[in-house]
Design an enzyme around this catalytic site. Structure first.
Site, PDB file in Angstrom:
ATOM      1  N   CYS A 248      64.116  75.654  21.358  1.00 32.03           N
ATOM      2  CA  CYS A 248      64.328  75.738  22.806  1.00 32.03           C
ATOM      3  C   CYS A 248      65.099  77.012  23.167  1.00 32.03           C
ATOM      4  CB  CYS A 248      65.090  74.507  23.281  1.00 32.03           C
ATOM      5  SG  CYS A 248      65.465  74.534  25.039  1.00 32.03           S
TER       6      CYS A 248
ATOM      7  N   CYS B  57      67.664  76.553  25.963  1.00 30.49           N
ATOM      8  CA  CYS B  57      68.931  75.926  25.558  1.00 30.49           C
ATOM      9  C   CYS B  57      69.794  76.892  24.748  1.00 30.49           C
ATOM     10  CB  CYS B  57      68.677  74.699  24.690  1.00 30.49           C
ATOM     11  SG  CYS B  57      67.312  73.670  25.212  1.00 30.49           S
ATOM     12  N   ASP B  58      69.189  77.604  23.810  1.00 27.60           N
ATOM     13  CA  ASP B  58      69.977  78.349  22.819  1.00 27.60           C
ATOM     14  C   ASP B  58      69.955  79.870  22.990  1.00 27.60           C
ATOM     15  OD1 ASP B  58      70.633  75.937  21.630  1.00 27.60           O
ATOM     16  OD2 ASP B  58      68.833  75.937  20.387  1.00 27.60           O
TER      17      ASP B  58
END
Ligand code: NAP
Length: 303
Positions: free
Chosen positions: A131, A134-135
């Site tokens: 992701c 997200c990261d």
């Protein structure tokens, strides 16, 4: 007994919940994680009608959730461990007890496909991610690879250029699968370097990622690319654990339905990414959720 149990609170499940609540069905909507499904890990959605300037994945599902809740749906945080299904009786076994229901909608979605190569599991969360949204911010001024040639890989590679100094896009063929508009954007982004005809062979590192082993599938040549992050976007696999052995699945494991979202078992419906279909989109999931709820209502009327 419930009228309807919906498993999964992504766009398909939330829409089914909205329609079921407005039809005054006694409905339980179950979600094991946060409501929203995979859309939560989408930074920006540009192709959901009604938002000409785009909308964040988080905001879109939050709006869907609030709309369903406004009509009385309560999303219960419960993990379903199994289903006991016969044409006459449907039992949903959860970590908090059993629910008996007249009808059931599976909207459990899909999860990330893994590469299955050395180092992947060990380094997940330590430099290997599924992701970018997200990261990505952890990789400011670092070099990363994004693997895959579909819409997700290209969207996420573009997102990663906001942080990373360089994004190597690794694709196993010499042609991308993604929609042309995304291909044009990727080609125009100078931070993205496409490495064609190449598959990853191993991910190396101890406490974090140090590099990725690559193999050119045409020449057989092997190399090691030093990078600090590996982002894997090679498609999705259906969350079909509950359906296996009970419902008809296609050869890739997606649940087979007819146009009314009816599965191979009467009173059991499927909608969204878990379904066998042509196009996996938020817009298709929403339509399928509405259809499944309406078809379930008709089924319950004759129960
Ligand atoms: P996808 O379309 O199935 O693409 C997966 C990509 O990964 C393909 O390029 C595939 O290569 C590659 N791949 C698969 N297995 C691999 C392996 N073992 N090693 C290396 N490469 C591998 O998956 P997706 O991009 O996640 O998209 C899933 C669905 O969601 C699609 O229907 C997509 O259109 C939709 N989606 C839409 C949007 C949007 O509309 N904005 C955004 C994201 C996703 P090949 O091309 O060679 O098969």
């Amino acid at each position: 007994m419930e009228d309807l149990v919906i498993i999964g609170a992504g766009p398909a499940g939330l829409t089914a919940g909205l329609y079921a609540a407005r039809a005054r069905l006694k409905t339980v909507l179950l979600e094991r994680l946060a409501p929203g499904g995979q859309v939560l890990s989408t930074d920006w959605v540009e192709n959901y009608p009604g938002f000409p300037d785009g909308v964040s994945g988080f905001e879109l599902v939050d709006r869907m959730k609030r709309q369903a809740e406004k009509f009385g749906i309560v999303i219960q945080s419960q993990e379903v461990s199994s289903l006991e299904l016969t044409p006459d009786k449907k039992i949903v076994v959860t970590d908090k007890g059993n629910l008996e229901t007249k009808a059931l909608i599976l909207a459990c979605g899909a999860g990330y496909r893994k590469l299955g190569i050395e180092g992947e599991d060990f380094l997940t969360g330590k430099g290997v991610s599924y992701c970018g949204t997200c990261d990505g911010p952890f990789y400011r001024d670092l070099e990363v690879v994004a693997i895959g040639g579909g819409d997700t890989a290209l969207e996420e590679a573009l997102f990663l250029t906001r942080f990373a100094s360089k994004v190597h896009l690794i694709h196993r063929r010499d042609e991308l699968r993604a929609v042309k508009l995304l291909q044009d954007r990727v080609m125009a982004q100078e931070k993205i370097n496409i490495i064609w005809d190449t598959i990853p062979t191993r991910i190396v590192g101890e406490n974090g990622v140090d590099g990725i082993g690559l193999k050119n599938v045409k020449t057989g040549e092997e190399s090691l690319l030093p990078v600090q992050g590996v982002f894997v976007f090679i498609g999705v696999i259906p969350n079909n654990q509950l359906a296996k052995g009970l419902l008809e699945l296609d050869d890739r494991g997606f649940v087979v339905t007819n146009d009314y979202m009816e599965t191979s078992l009467k009173g059991v419906f499927a909608a969204g990414d878990i379904r066998s279909k042509l196009l996996w989109q938020i817009s298709t999931a929403v339509g399928e959720g509405a259809t499944a709820a309406f078809a379930a209502e008709k089924y319950i009327e004759g129960f």
